[in-house]
Design a protein around this motif. Structure first.
Motif, mmCIF file in Angstrom:
data_model
loop_
_atom_site.group_PDB
_atom_site.id
_atom_site.type_symbol
_atom_site.label_atom_id
_atom_site.label_comp_id
_atom_site.label_asym_id
_atom_site.label_seq_id
_atom_site.Cartn_x
_atom_site.Cartn_y
_atom_site.Cartn_z
ATOM 1 N N GLU A 237 43.364 37.320 -31.735
ATOM 2 C CA GLU A 237 43.097 38.164 -30.567
ATOM 3 C C GLU A 237 41.891 37.653 -29.790
ATOM 4 O O GLU A 237 41.897 37.584 -28.549
ATOM 5 N N LEU A 238 40.829 37.275 -30.491
ATOM 6 C CA LEU A 238 39.628 36.772 -29.829
ATOM 7 C C LEU A 238 39.903 35.457 -29.104
ATOM 8 O O LEU A 238 39.373 35.215 -28.012
ATOM 9 N N THR A 239 40.739 34.616 -29.704
ATOM 10 C CA THR A 239 41.131 33.362 -29.048
ATOM 11 C C THR A 239 41.863 33.642 -27.741
ATOM 12 O O THR A 239 41.577 33.048 -26.695
ATOM 13 N N LEU A 240 42.807 34.571 -27.787
ATOM 14 C CA LEU A 240 43.560 34.930 -26.587
ATOM 15 C C LEU A 240 42.643 35.487 -25.512
ATOM 16 O O LEU A 240 42.712 35.078 -24.342
ATOM 17 N N GLN A 241 41.769 36.419 -25.876
ATOM 18 C CA GLN A 241 40.904 37.051 -24.882
ATOM 19 C C GLN A 241 39.945 36.036 -24.255
ATOM 20 O O GLN A 241 39.635 36.117 -23.059
ATOM 21 N N HIS A 242 39.492 35.079 -25.056
ATOM 22 C CA HIS A 242 38.640 34.020 -24.509
ATOM 23 C C HIS A 242 39.407 33.217 -23.456
ATOM 24 O O HIS A 242 38.855 32.895 -22.381
ATOM 25 N N ARG A 243 40.662 32.905 -23.739
ATOM 26 C CA ARG A 243 41.456 32.136 -22.772
ATOM 27 C C ARG A 243 41.723 32.940 -21.500
ATOM 28 O O ARG A 243 41.686 32.388 -20.391
ATOM 29 N N LEU A 244 42.008 34.221 -21.659
ATOM 30 C CA LEU A 244 42.249 35.056 -20.478
ATOM 31 C C LEU A 244 41.001 35.121 -19.598
ATOM 32 O O LEU A 244 41.092 35.093 -18.368
ATOM 33 N N ARG A 245 39.845 35.189 -20.237
ATOM 34 C CA ARG A 245 38.581 35.235 -19.481
ATOM 35 C C ARG A 245 38.316 33.889 -18.808
ATOM 36 O O ARG A 245 37.922 33.816 -17.633
ATOM 37 N N THR A 246 38.531 32.796 -19.528
ATOM 38 C CA THR A 246 38.296 31.463 -18.973
ATOM 39 C C THR A 246 39.217 31.191 -17.792
ATOM 40 O O THR A 246 38.810 30.586 -16.794
ATOM 41 N N LEU A 247 40.462 31.663 -17.888
ATOM 42 C CA LEU A 247 41.423 31.489 -16.803
ATOM 43 C C LEU A 247 41.026 32.288 -15.564
ATOM 44 O O LEU A 247 41.420 31.952 -14.439
ATOM 45 N N GLY A 248 40.244 33.347 -15.763
ATOM 46 C CA GLY A 248 39.898 34.228 -14.653
ATOM 47 C C GLY A 248 40.874 35.374 -14.488
ATOM 48 O O GLY A 248 40.829 36.103 -13.495
ATOM 49 N N HIS A 249 41.755 35.546 -15.486
ATOM 50 C CA HIS A 249 42.748 36.616 -15.388
ATOM 51 C C HIS A 249 42.117 37.975 -15.657
ATOM 52 O O HIS A 249 42.602 38.995 -15.164
ATOM 53 N N VAL A 250 41.069 37.998 -16.459
ATOM 54 C CA VAL A 250 40.324 39.237 -16.690
ATOM 55 C C VAL A 250 38.846 38.976 -16.429
ATOM 56 O O VAL A 250 38.343 37.876 -16.675
ATOM 57 N N GLY A 251 38.161 39.974 -15.932
ATOM 58 C CA GLY A 251 36.727 39.887 -15.738
ATOM 59 C C GLY A 251 35.988 40.291 -16.996
ATOM 60 O O GLY A 251 36.592 40.635 -18.012
ATOM 61 N N PHE A 252 34.657 40.285 -16.904
ATOM 62 C CA PHE A 252 33.855 40.577 -18.098
ATOM 63 C C PHE A 252 34.135 41.969 -18.642
ATOM 64 O O PHE A 252 34.302 42.148 -19.861
ATOM 65 N N LEU A 253 34.213 42.972 -17.772
ATOM 66 C CA LEU A 253 34.413 44.339 -18.237
ATOM 67 C C LEU A 253 35.756 44.497 -18.934
ATOM 68 O O LEU A 253 35.835 45.085 -20.022
ATOM 69 N N GLN A 254 36.820 43.968 -18.321
ATOM 70 C CA GLN A 254 38.139 44.069 -18.948
ATOM 71 C C GLN A 254 38.175 43.297 -20.254
ATOM 72 O O GLN A 254 38.769 43.742 -21.249
ATOM 73 N N TRP A 255 37.542 42.120 -20.284
ATOM 74 C CA TRP A 255 37.450 41.343 -21.519
ATOM 75 C C TRP A 255 36.760 42.160 -22.614
ATOM 76 O O TRP A 255 37.237 42.212 -23.760
ATOM 77 N N ALA A 256 35.649 42.793 -22.280
ATOM 78 C CA ALA A 256 34.904 43.575 -23.272
ATOM 79 C C ALA A 256 35.736 44.746 -23.786
ATOM 80 O O ALA A 256 35.766 45.031 -24.999
ATOM 81 N N VAL A 257 36.427 45.439 -22.887
ATOM 82 C CA VAL A 257 37.291 46.548 -23.298
ATOM 83 C C VAL A 257 38.407 46.046 -24.203
ATOM 84 O O VAL A 257 38.716 46.649 -25.242
ATOM 85 N N ASN A 258 39.030 44.928 -23.817
ATOM 86 C CA ASN A 258 40.116 44.375 -24.629
ATOM 87 C C ASN A 258 39.634 44.010 -26.029
ATOM 88 O O ASN A 258 40.313 44.284 -27.029
ATOM 89 N N VAL A 259 38.474 43.361 -26.114
ATOM 90 C CA VAL A 259 37.944 42.957 -27.417
ATOM 91 C C VAL A 259 37.669 44.179 -28.280
ATOM 92 O O VAL A 259 38.009 44.210 -29.471
ATOM 93 N N MET A 260 37.073 45.207 -27.696
ATOM 94 C CA MET A 260 36.741 46.404 -28.473
ATOM 95 C C MET A 260 37.991 47.181 -28.884
ATOM 96 O O MET A 260 38.144 47.556 -30.052
#
Length: 285
Positions: A237-260
């Motif tokens: 899950e953390l690998t996926l969320q990192h890629r989504l953030r790097t791609l720009g598909h999610v911003g920091f807030l959405q990334w943080a919510v997804n991780v939590m």
């Protein structure tokens, strides 16, 4: 805007392939049922079925693959990969081997309903790059669905959902191979190779659609929700969320919510995990 142009009248109706990976845990009976439901039982059948044997399989499965290749009224080809490399590798090897640019995905233990391709192919012909659908969860008795996974419909809804979960159910997908390959095709992202591909396609401007009607019976085993928990799944899950953030598909807030939220979900009690997942993906009994 689609990544590929609408098909011309001379190309209609589109001829297409069905791509089904097979590995050691699949059974001959389920493989036979999957092939039949995706070929001879369809009101709009494919031109071929490509079965991808991912590593060694039991003798009974080998015999069934050979029988299907010899006896199926709709051509069945078998592509054998000597060592099991996982779903992403199997699909990466097999996708270019399909005879047609339009490729429908299916799993070897699921069932496609007779009107599946009749409902999805017109959307591909209209210019869509990727078409999914809602699907039923089924057990051993395919005639008695136990739940409904509702697919998000409409470009805005699909884009919004994609920022916190997979908006497209992999076993229901029909896609244009050319549109998938232009963004790099399947890549090795543990347990999320499909979600990662759809996200890259969306990010590139692909025309991605869903059919609201359930078109597939997705077999759910007793351990399906248990396998969604633990540290191994958290790392994926953390690998996926990192890629989504790097791609720009999610911003920091959405990334943080997804991780939590998605990370924490991996460690709640099994019954809570099952209930939470059903709520997240729009399950209805």
């Amino acid at each position: 805007m689609a990544l590929a142009d609408p098909l011309t009248p001379a190309q209609l109706p589109a001829r297409f392939s069905v791509l089904i990976p097979v590995y050691a845990a699949d059974t001959a009976e389920r493989i036979r049922r999957a092939v039949e439901s995706n070929s001879v039982e369809q009101t709009r059948p494919p031109a071929e079925v490509l079965l991808v044997q991912d590593g060694p399989v039991p003798a009974s499965v080998t015999a069934e693959l050979e029988r299907l290749a010899k006896e199926s009224p709709i051509p069945v080809r078998v592509l054998r990969i000597p060592e099991n490399g996982g779903l992403a590798q199997a699909l990466t090897v097999a996708l270019p081997r399909c005879a047609y640019d339009v490729v429908a995905r299916a799993d070897a233990d699921d069932v496609s309903y007779p009107r599946r391709f009749e409902r999805q192919l017109p959307l591909i012909e209209d210019g869509a790059d990727l078409v999914g659908a809602s699907m039923h969860e089924i057990g051993d008795d395919e005639t008695r669905p136990v739940a409904l996974r509702t697919a998000p419909v409409g470009a805005a809804r699909i884009a919004a959902v994609s920022r916190y979960r997979n908006p497209i159910s992999h076993p229901t997908v029909v896609l244009r191979r050319s549109a998938a390959l232009v963004v790099g095709g399947y890549e090795e992202v543990p347990m999320a190779e499909d979600y990662w591909l759809w996200t890259r396609m969306l990010h590139a401007g692909a025309d991605v659609r869903n059919v609201a009607e359930p078109l597939v019976g997705y077999r759910v085993s007793a351990g399906s929700y248990e396998r969604r928990g633990g540290y191994r799944v958290l790392r994926a899950e953390l690998t996926l969320q990192h890629r989504l953030r790097t791609l720009g598909h999610v911003g920091f807030l959405q990334w943080a919510v997804n991780v939590m939220v998605r990370g924490g979900y991996r460690f709640v009690p099994l019954r809570v995990r099952e209930t939470a997942y059903r709520l997240m993906v729009g399950h209805r009994h």
